[in-house]
Motif scaffolding. Structure first.
Motif, short mmCIF file in Angstrom:
data_model
loop_
_atom_site.label_atom_id
_atom_site.label_comp_id
_atom_site.label_asym_id
_atom_site.label_seq_id
_atom_site.Cartn_x
_atom_site.Cartn_y
_atom_site.Cartn_z
N ILE A 1 0.92 -1.06 -0.02
CA ILE A 1 0.07 -0.22 -0.01
C ILE A 1 1.00 1.35 0.01
N ALA A 2 1.79 1.29 0.98
CA ALA A 2 2.56 2.44 1.14
C ALA A 2 3.38 2.82 -0.24
N GLU A 3 4.00 1.85 -0.58
CA GLU A 3 4.84 1.76 -1.82
C GLU A 3 4.20 2.63 -2.93
N HIS A 4 2.75 1.88 -3.33
CA HIS A 4 1.97 2.29 -4.44
C HIS A 4 1.54 3.86 -4.06
N ARG A 5 1.18 4.22 -2.86
CA ARG A 5 0.72 5.36 -2.47
C ARG A 5 1.95 6.50 -2.61
N GLN B 1 -1.17 9.96 3.04
CA GLN B 1 -1.79 9.07 3.73
C GLN B 1 -3.25 9.42 4.15
N ARG B 2 -3.24 10.70 4.35
CA ARG B 2 -4.36 11.54 4.75
C ARG B 2 -5.34 11.50 3.45
N GLN B 3 -4.85 11.56 2.35
CA GLN B 3 -5.90 11.62 1.25
C GLN B 3 -6.25 10.38 0.92
N LEU B 4 -5.43 9.23 1.19
CA LEU B 4 -6.16 7.94 0.98
C LEU B 4 -7.28 7.80 2.17
N VAL B 5 -6.90 8.22 3.36
CA VAL B 5 -8.01 8.05 4.52
C VAL B 5 -9.06 8.91 4.02
N ALA B 6 -9.22 9.94 3.52
CA ALA B 6 -10.30 10.63 3.23
C ALA B 6 -10.90 9.94 2.07
N ALA B 7 -10.38 9.39 1.09
CA ALA B 7 -10.95 8.88 0.06
C ALA B 7 -11.84 7.66 0.34
N LEU B 8 -11.35 6.71 1.49
CA LEU B 8 -11.90 5.76 1.98
C LEU B 8 -12.77 5.93 3.05
N GLY B 9 -12.71 7.09 3.80
CA GLY B 9 -13.74 7.44 4.93
C GLY B 9 -13.27 6.56 6.13
N THR C 1 -5.34 5.53 11.59
CA THR C 1 -4.87 4.51 12.24
C THR C 1 -5.15 3.11 11.47
N ARG C 2 -6.29 2.83 10.96
CA ARG C 2 -6.47 1.69 10.19
C ARG C 2 -5.65 1.61 9.20
N ILE C 3 -5.46 2.72 8.26
CA ILE C 3 -4.53 2.60 6.99
C ILE C 3 -3.09 2.41 7.32
N SER C 4 -2.72 3.06 8.59
CA SER C 4 -1.42 2.79 9.08
C SER C 4 -1.08 1.51 9.44
N ASN C 5 -2.13 0.79 10.29
CA ASN C 5 -1.81 -0.52 10.61
C ASN C 5 -1.93 -1.50 9.54
N TYR C 6 -2.64 -1.17 8.65
CA TYR C 6 -2.63 -2.16 7.23
C TYR C 6 -1.12 -2.00 6.49
N ILE D 1 -9.12 -0.38 -0.96
CA ILE D 1 -7.86 0.38 -0.78
C ILE D 1 -7.32 0.50 -2.43
N THR D 2 -7.39 -0.45 -3.23
CA THR D 2 -6.76 -0.43 -4.38
C THR D 2 -7.62 0.60 -5.53
N ALA D 3 -9.02 0.48 -5.33
CA ALA D 3 -9.97 1.32 -6.03
C ALA D 3 -9.54 2.87 -5.72
N ALA D 4 -9.35 3.04 -4.24
CA ALA D 4 -9.25 4.33 -3.70
C ALA D 4 -7.69 5.08 -4.40
N LEU D 5 -6.60 3.89 -4.36
CA LEU D 5 -5.48 4.42 -4.87
C LEU D 5 -5.48 4.82 -6.19
N ASN D 6 -6.45 4.02 -7.07
CA ASN D 6 -6.38 4.52 -8.58
C ASN D 6 -7.19 5.68 -8.82
N GLN D 7 -8.22 5.85 -7.93
CA GLN D 7 -9.16 7.07 -8.00
C GLN D 7 -7.98 8.20 -7.74
N LEU D 8 -7.25 8.11 -6.85
CA LEU D 8 -6.07 9.19 -6.49
C LEU D 8 -4.99 9.64 -7.59
N GLY D 9 -5.02 8.57 -8.46
CA GLY D 9 -4.04 8.70 -9.51
C GLY D 9 -2.82 7.59 -9.52
#
Length: 74
Positions: free
Chosen positions: A4-8, A15-23, A27-32, A47-55
């Motif tokens: 996750i972090a590598e692709h993000r 990370q906060r952008q991914l958090v916002a996209a997922l709602g 802490t949850r994303i950080s733990n993943y 997570i994959t869909a949100a990453l793609n949505q964000l570019g």
């Protein structure tokens, strides 16, 4: 292990952008990302869909590579 972090980071996504996209919580994303928590299939897809949505241009297998044992069993 997930990537996750590598692709993000590669896509310049904070990370906060991914958090916002997922709602979800940060802490949850950080733990993943740290491997302290394992995502289920629905979460992996989200997570994959949100990453793609964000570019990021990535697939489910890119972000969550299959374990070698699973590949051999198939």
């Amino acid at each position: 292990m997930n990537r996750i972090a590598e692709h993000r980071e590669k896509a310049g996504i904070k990370q906060r952008q991914l958090v916002a996209a997922l709602g979800w919580t940060q802490t949850r994303i950080s733990n993943y990302e740290a491997g302290r928590r394992t995502a289920g299939l629905a979460e992996c897809r989200a997570i994959t869909a949100a990453l793609n949505q964000l570019g990021a241009a990535c697939s489910l297998d890119d972000v969550f590579p299959p374990e070698q044992d699973e590949i051999k069993a198939a």
